[in-house]
Design a protein around this motif. Structure first.
Motif, mmCIF file in Angstrom:
data_model
loop_
_atom_site.group_PDB
_atom_site.id
_atom_site.type_symbol
_atom_site.label_atom_id
_atom_site.label_comp_id
_atom_site.label_asym_id
_atom_site.label_seq_id
_atom_site.Cartn_x
_atom_site.Cartn_y
_atom_site.Cartn_z
ATOM 1 N N ASN A 151 1.745 -5.631 1.345
ATOM 2 C CA ASN A 151 2.525 -4.832 2.293
ATOM 3 C C ASN A 151 2.118 -5.021 3.751
ATOM 4 O O ASN A 151 2.708 -4.406 4.638
ATOM 5 N N HIS A 203 17.134 3.497 10.451
ATOM 6 C CA HIS A 203 16.831 2.769 9.218
ATOM 7 C C HIS A 203 16.810 1.247 9.368
ATOM 8 O O HIS A 203 15.786 0.594 9.155
ATOM 9 N N ILE A 260 13.749 5.503 7.850
ATOM 10 C CA ILE A 260 12.491 4.778 7.695
ATOM 11 C C ILE A 260 11.593 5.194 8.848
ATOM 12 O O ILE A 260 11.931 4.966 10.017
ATOM 13 N N GLY A 264 4.529 3.760 -3.939
ATOM 14 C CA GLY A 264 5.638 3.181 -3.195
ATOM 15 C C GLY A 264 5.435 3.195 -1.690
ATOM 16 O O GLY A 264 5.706 2.215 -1.012
ATOM 17 N N PHE A 265 4.984 4.296 -1.151
ATOM 18 C CA PHE A 265 4.684 4.445 0.276
ATOM 19 C C PHE A 265 3.221 4.101 0.540
ATOM 20 O O PHE A 265 2.369 4.421 -0.279
ATOM 21 N N LYS A 296 11.553 4.919 3.313
ATOM 22 C CA LYS A 296 10.468 3.966 3.456
ATOM 23 C C LYS A 296 9.630 4.357 4.666
ATOM 24 O O LYS A 296 10.045 5.189 5.477
ATOM 25 N N SER A 297 8.460 3.722 4.792
ATOM 26 C CA SER A 297 7.624 4.019 5.954
ATOM 27 C C SER A 297 6.729 2.834 6.294
ATOM 28 O O SER A 297 6.493 1.953 5.463
ATOM 29 N N LEU A 335 10.929 -4.849 5.238
ATOM 30 C CA LEU A 335 10.608 -3.862 4.199
ATOM 31 C C LEU A 335 11.534 -4.018 2.977
ATOM 32 O O LEU A 335 12.696 -4.333 3.113
ATOM 33 N N GLU A 361 13.715 -1.690 8.937
ATOM 34 C CA GLU A 361 13.724 -2.488 7.707
ATOM 35 C C GLU A 361 13.706 -3.973 8.026
ATOM 36 O O GLU A 361 12.974 -4.754 7.401
ATOM 37 N N HIS A 380 5.509 1.302 2.784
ATOM 38 C CA HIS A 380 6.138 0.034 2.429
ATOM 39 C C HIS A 380 5.680 -1.099 3.336
ATOM 40 O O HIS A 380 5.749 -2.267 2.950
#
Length: 289
Positions: free
Chosen positions: A112, A280, A12, A84-85, A56-57, A289, A284, A87
């Motif tokens: 988001n 990661h 991420i 999607g990105f 994810k980012s 996220l 998150e 997140h």
């Protein structure tokens, strides 16, 4: 590309930017001599990360024209809704603004949005005294009412004031940007950086993003940044550190491949569980996220 013989750790990216000068005005990109890419759209970011398991980012406000800050958030959310990105979105707000509640309400309507960043290091800030300004501090306290964190970009010499603000508001999570901005890498400068980082690390609701090395040392190597990475982890603990690209700013000095390889090499002696936290899990959890 990862050289590990085991399954790659999902990544991420806890700090990157997107921008498009055809749509928005970015004062920092107006100088044609700037080496930073003037267009950096989602496809560019994904292409840079193509050889890595990016899952994810988190997008951090890109110093867009202040009048377009809400438009930036809406633009990013529209991209996220379609692709999607990103997140997570860390938006801009001037915490001293009398209209702050209106701004926070407008940002928070986007699914988001997770936090706010207002850069505080004096060379990029309208005023150097925000951390001690009563109006600014009152605005900072308002972040809790919207469930927002604060991304802290400041210099080590500002961390005493920053830690006082953070300590007074433990319900506002703080994420230190760019390894605590160790610009002065002389022995004396690094002593001051360590001391300042420990002030913030003493507060359990403060975490840190390990990133931004090219801004402090344009000719960095894995050997030169490894001590900063490992010292940051030692100071904050492996549960409160995240790895991030700061692209496309740091792309001026290194490819994402080179940066990720340096992250892997620098953390190779850590356990698989610890590596997963850095690459990661911590991002998150911190950014929900």
């Amino acid at each position: 590309m990862s050289t590990s013989t085991t399954a790659p750790v999902p990544f991420i990216d806890a700090h990157h930017h997107l921008w498009d000068i055809d749509l928005h005005h970015y004062p920092g990109l107006a100088d044609p001599r700037s080496p930073i890419a003037r267009h950096y759209r989602l496809d560019d970011f994904l292409a840079d990360a193509a050889d890595w398991p990016l899952v994810k980012s988190v997008h951090v406000q890109g110093e867009i024209d202040r009048a377009q800050s809400l438009a930036e958030t809406a633009w990013l959310q529209s991209i996220a809704d379609e692709r999607g990105f990103p997140h997570g979105i860390v938006a801009y707000a001037a915490l001293q603004d009398p209209r702050l509640d209106q701004v926070l309400q407008a940002h928070a309507q986007h699914a988001n949005v997770r936090g706010i960043r207002q850069i505080l290091n004096p060379d990029q800030c309208e005023r150097p005294d925000y951390l001690t300004d009563p109006a600014w501090r009152a605005g900072y306290a308002r972040l809790a009412d919207y469930g927002l964190s604060f991304d802290l970009q400041a210099l080590p010499e500002q961390f005493a004031d920053a830690s006082a603000v953070a300590a007074a508001h433990p319900n506002v999570p703080v994420v230190v940007n760019h390894t605590g901005m160790p610009r002065d890498q002389t022995p004396a400068g690094l002593i001051r950086w360590r001391r300042a980082m420990r002030l913030l690390a003493d507060l359990p609701h403060v975490s840190v993003k390990i990133s931004g090395f090219g801004m402090f040392d344009p000719v960095w190597t894995t050997a030169s940044i490894r001590p900063l990475i490992l010292e940051t982890i030692e100071i904050f603990g492996v549960d409160r550190c995240m790895l991030a690209s700061n692209f496309p700013v740091d792309k001026v000095w290194a490819s994402l491949d080179r940066l990720m390889e340096a992250f892997e090499a620098s953390t190779a002696d850590l356990s698989a569980a610890e590596q997963r936290k850095l690459f990661h899990d911590n991002a998150e959890r911190t950014y929900r996220l």
